[in-house]
Design a protein around this motif. Structure first.
Motif, PDB file in Angstrom:
ATOM      1  N   ARG A 129      -4.749   8.733  -6.877  1.00  0.00           N
ATOM      2  CA  ARG A 129      -5.379   7.584  -6.117  1.00  0.00           C
ATOM      3  C   ARG A 129      -4.384   7.235  -5.024  1.00  0.00           C
ATOM      4  O   ARG A 129      -4.624   7.044  -3.652  1.00  0.00           O
ATOM      5  N   GLU A 130      -3.105   7.394  -5.200  1.00  0.00           N
ATOM      6  CA  GLU A 130      -2.245   7.099  -4.208  1.00  0.00           C
ATOM      7  C   GLU A 130      -2.218   8.178  -3.082  1.00  0.00           C
ATOM      8  O   GLU A 130      -1.939   7.758  -1.946  1.00  0.00           O
ATOM      9  N   ALA A 131      -2.046   9.396  -3.488  1.00  0.00           N
ATOM     10  CA  ALA A 131      -2.422  10.527  -2.587  1.00  0.00           C
ATOM     11  C   ALA A 131      -3.566  10.276  -1.639  1.00  0.00           C
ATOM     12  O   ALA A 131      -3.458  10.755  -0.417  1.00  0.00           O
ATOM     13  N   MET A 132      -4.545   9.819  -2.410  1.00  0.00           N
ATOM     14  CA  MET A 132      -5.845   9.672  -1.610  1.00  0.00           C
ATOM     15  C   MET A 132      -5.787   8.289  -0.484  1.00  0.00           C
ATOM     16  O   MET A 132      -6.207   8.640   0.850  1.00  0.00           O
ATOM     17  N   VAL A 133      -4.905   7.356  -0.908  1.00  0.00           N
ATOM     18  CA  VAL A 133      -4.759   6.377   0.068  1.00  0.00           C
ATOM     19  C   VAL A 133      -4.014   6.960   1.162  1.00  0.00           C
ATOM     20  O   VAL A 133      -4.208   6.727   2.398  1.00  0.00           O
ATOM     21  N   PHE A 134      -2.844   7.754   1.058  1.00  0.00           N
ATOM     22  CA  PHE A 134      -2.013   8.162   1.828  1.00  0.00           C
ATOM     23  C   PHE A 134      -2.974   9.257   3.196  1.00  0.00           C
ATOM     24  O   PHE A 134      -2.775   9.069   4.308  1.00  0.00           O
ATOM     25  N   GLN A 135      -3.837  10.051   2.521  1.00  0.00           N
ATOM     26  CA  GLN A 135      -4.756  10.849   3.284  1.00  0.00           C
ATOM     27  C   GLN A 135      -5.698  10.148   3.933  1.00  0.00           C
ATOM     28  O   GLN A 135      -5.806  10.337   5.309  1.00  0.00           O
ATOM     29  N   GLN A 155     -11.670   0.864   4.767  1.00  0.00           N
ATOM     30  CA  GLN A 155     -11.230   1.097   3.083  1.00  0.00           C
ATOM     31  C   GLN A 155      -9.755   1.201   3.329  1.00  0.00           C
ATOM     32  O   GLN A 155      -9.001   2.026   2.269  1.00  0.00           O
ATOM     33  N   LEU A 156      -8.787   0.647   4.004  1.00  0.00           N
ATOM     34  CA  LEU A 156      -7.539   0.794   4.250  1.00  0.00           C
ATOM     35  C   LEU A 156      -6.958  -0.671   4.250  1.00  0.00           C
ATOM     36  O   LEU A 156      -6.502  -1.214   5.554  1.00  0.00           O
ATOM     37  N   PRO A 157      -7.053  -1.650   3.323  1.00  0.00           N
ATOM     38  CA  PRO A 157      -6.630  -2.993   3.279  1.00  0.00           C
ATOM     39  C   PRO A 157      -4.999  -2.966   3.511  1.00  0.00           C
ATOM     40  O   PRO A 157      -4.384  -1.950   3.193  1.00  0.00           O
ATOM     41  N   TYR A 158      -4.418  -3.990   3.712  1.00  0.00           N
ATOM     42  CA  TYR A 158      -3.012  -4.134   3.738  1.00  0.00           C
ATOM     43  C   TYR A 158      -2.265  -3.754   2.496  1.00  0.00           C
ATOM     44  O   TYR A 158      -1.149  -3.426   2.580  1.00  0.00           O
ATOM     45  N   SER A 159      -2.807  -4.241   1.467  1.00  0.00           N
ATOM     46  CA  SER A 159      -2.107  -3.777   0.107  1.00  0.00           C
ATOM     47  C   SER A 159      -1.881  -2.275   0.220  1.00  0.00           C
ATOM     48  O   SER A 159      -0.855  -1.938  -0.682  1.00  0.00           O
ATOM     49  N   SER A 160      -2.832  -1.397   0.752  1.00  0.00           N
ATOM     50  CA  SER A 160      -2.785   0.005   0.583  1.00  0.00           C
ATOM     51  C   SER A 160      -1.333   0.464   1.359  1.00  0.00           C
ATOM     52  O   SER A 160      -0.660   1.167   1.214  1.00  0.00           O
ATOM     53  N   ILE A 161      -1.261  -0.430   2.711  1.00  0.00           N
ATOM     54  CA  ILE A 161      -0.008   0.020   3.340  1.00  0.00           C
ATOM     55  C   ILE A 161       1.091  -0.544   2.626  1.00  0.00           C
ATOM     56  O   ILE A 161       2.255   0.410   2.724  1.00  0.00           O
ATOM     57  N   LEU A 162       1.181  -1.600   1.960  1.00  0.00           N
ATOM     58  CA  LEU A 162       2.147  -2.027   1.194  1.00  0.00           C
ATOM     59  C   LEU A 162       2.696  -1.011   0.116  1.00  0.00           C
ATOM     60  O   LEU A 162       3.842  -0.696  -0.259  1.00  0.00           O
ATOM     61  N   ILE A 163       1.571  -0.308  -0.515  1.00  0.00           N
ATOM     62  CA  ILE A 163       1.983   0.669  -1.521  1.00  0.00           C
ATOM     63  C   ILE A 163       2.469   1.662  -1.052  1.00  0.00           C
ATOM     64  O   ILE A 163       3.574   2.146  -1.557  1.00  0.00           O
ATOM     65  N   LEU A 164       2.194   2.371   0.187  1.00  0.00           N
ATOM     66  CA  LEU A 164       2.749   3.510   0.906  1.00  0.00           C
ATOM     67  C   LEU A 164       4.115   2.984   1.363  1.00  0.00           C
ATOM     68  O   LEU A 164       5.177   3.853   1.496  1.00  0.00           O
ATOM     69  N   THR A 165       4.409   1.721   1.737  1.00  0.00           N
ATOM     70  CA  THR A 165       5.830   1.479   1.882  1.00  0.00           C
ATOM     71  C   THR A 165       6.611   1.554   0.954  1.00  0.00           C
ATOM     72  O   THR A 165       7.699   1.974   0.773  1.00  0.00           O
ATOM     73  N   GLU A 166       6.239   0.841  -0.343  1.00  0.00           N
ATOM     74  CA  GLU A 166       6.782   1.286  -1.582  1.00  0.00           C
ATOM     75  C   GLU A 166       6.996   2.498  -2.017  1.00  0.00           C
ATOM     76  O   GLU A 166       8.281   2.775  -2.443  1.00  0.00           O
ATOM     77  N   GLY A 222       7.840   4.785  -0.089  1.00  0.00           N
ATOM     78  CA  GLY A 222       8.710   5.346   1.013  1.00  0.00           C
ATOM     79  C   GLY A 222       8.063   6.149   2.007  1.00  0.00           C
ATOM     80  O   GLY A 222       8.875   6.860   2.647  1.00  0.00           O
ATOM     81  N   LEU A 223       6.810   6.148   2.149  1.00  0.00           N
ATOM     82  CA  LEU A 223       6.047   7.060   3.036  1.00  0.00           C
ATOM     83  C   LEU A 223       5.704   6.400   4.334  1.00  0.00           C
ATOM     84  O   LEU A 223       5.732   7.097   5.386  1.00  0.00           O
ATOM     85  N   ILE A 224       6.018   5.074   4.474  1.00  0.00           N
ATOM     86  CA  ILE A 224       6.011   4.378   5.739  1.00  0.00           C
ATOM     87  C   ILE A 224       7.187   3.498   5.827  1.00  0.00           C
ATOM     88  O   ILE A 224       7.186   2.635   4.818  1.00  0.00           O
ATOM     89  N   LEU A 225       7.621   3.405   7.187  1.00  0.00           N
ATOM     90  CA  LEU A 225       8.863   2.508   7.265  1.00  0.00           C
ATOM     91  C   LEU A 225       8.080   0.845   7.203  1.00  0.00           C
ATOM     92  O   LEU A 225       7.175   0.652   7.569  1.00  0.00           O
ATOM     93  N   SER A 226       8.671  -0.112   6.619  1.00  0.00           N
ATOM     94  CA  SER A 226       8.616  -1.129   6.160  1.00  0.00           C
ATOM     95  C   SER A 226       8.346  -2.062   7.490  1.00  0.00           C
ATOM     96  O   SER A 226       7.765  -3.187   7.434  1.00  0.00           O
ATOM     97  N   THR A 227       9.062  -1.791   8.549  1.00  0.00           N
ATOM     98  CA  THR A 227       9.126  -2.715   9.594  1.00  0.00           C
ATOM     99  C   THR A 227       8.285  -2.324  10.708  1.00  0.00           C
ATOM    100  O   THR A 227       7.795  -1.195  11.059  1.00  0.00           O
ATOM    101  N   GLU A 228       7.501  -3.439  11.101  1.00  0.00           N
ATOM    102  CA  GLU A 228       6.315  -2.915  12.351  1.00  0.00           C
ATOM    103  C   GLU A 228       7.256  -2.994  13.635  1.00  0.00           C
ATOM    104  O   GLU A 228       8.239  -3.807  13.883  1.00  0.00           O
TER     105      GLU A 228
END
Length: 283
Positions: A139-145, A189-200, A202-208
């Motif tokens: 599921r996380e891999a699908m969110v990243f894709q 279908q990419l809520p902010y919670s999904s971005i937080l998952i990818l941040t946790e 380590g796939l996305i840097l946490s700072t905007e």
């Protein structure tokens, strides 16, 4: 009347069968049976704790062997006549240790591509990337894709970014009013919670981050998948805010790949037109 009774009886039997298959108690029991962990639930007098342990370990090893053989087969099928080099022995051993835990067929295909990539270009996939990938669920891999489908490149930097807004400052002082257009990714279908998952992960840097104000006399290179734009600000004080993929996110992005989202592409173009004169071309 007899037909009605038979129908009612059949419905009750079906309901009972469904319950047996899905209720929590029977589900736990099924898991216990599958993994030889039923000793305290339904003990069998002829089986000792050691017997059950050996049965579970044997099953685990067989499953891990099956996972590895499937990944190797998938990687073999991907290869043709490309020139290769021997992978680093330590990398290969760690790869096999982690890959044996990958059960999902889609994730196995990704690990197969990683092995081929490492043979063709040694050192292209770090052990740190493998460690994060091993912890990712399907599921996380699908969110990243899904996220990759919405990323762009800004300027001469080829690192992928998730554009969050375009700002237009009304004047030269930061305290003056700013007009800002935000990108709402929840509609894709990419809520902010999904971005937080990818941040946790380590796939996305946490700072905007934010670009410097773009000079109206200069063009800004901007690309979305195969579309390349030259952007010329209509007014002074225009900047872009975004999240940036981490180095590990960049590695995985290269391996996973993505396709553009046509609806997002149209919205992105419309938002850019509010602030820029656009010259577009195919990459």
């Amino acid at each position: 009347m007899s037909n009605n009774n038979e129908s009612i009886k059949a419905s009750r039997v079906a309901a009972v069968s469904t319950k047996v298959l899905t209720d929590s108690k029977n589900k736990i029991k099924a898991i216990a049976e599958k993994f030889s962990l039923y000793g305290k639930i339904a003990p069998k007098s002829e089986e000792t704790l050691e017997t059950r342990l050996q049965a579970r370990l044997t099953q685990k090893q067989l499953l891990e062997q099956a996972n590895l053989e499937q990944i190797i087969k998938l990687s073999y099928d991907l290869c043709h006549d490309e020139p290769t080099r021997d992978p680093d022995p330590d990398w290969l051993i760690r790869f096999l240790d982690m890959a044996e835990q990958i059960h999902n067929p889609s994730m196995q295909k990704l690990w197969a591509r990683i092995l081929k990539q490492e043979l063709i270009q040694a050192g292209s996939v770090s052990l740190r990337t493998l460690q994060i990938l091993q912890t990712m669920t399907h599921r996380e891999a699908m969110v990243f894709q899904k996220t990759l489908a919405l990323t762009c490149c800004i300027g001469n930097d080829k690192n992928k970014k998730l554009l969050t807004s375009i700002k237009q400052r009304k004047g030269s002082f930061s305290l003056q009013r700013t007009h800002q257009s935000h990108i709402d990714y929840s509609q894709y279908q990419l809520p902010y919670s999904s971005i937080l998952i990818l941040t946790e992960l380590g796939l996305i840097l946490s700072t905007e981050l934010e670009t410097n104000a773009i000079n109206p006399t200069e063009k800004l290179k901007f690309s979305y998948h195969q579309l390349a734009y030259d952007l010329y600000p209509i007014r002074k004080g225009c900047s872009l805010t975004y999240y940036r993929l981490s180095p590990i996110g960049q590695e995985l992005a290269h391996l996973i790949g993505s396709q553009p989202n046509d609806t997002y592409q149209e919205e992105l173009y419309e938002v850019l037109l509010k602030y820029f004169t656009i010259s577009s071309k195919e990459k």
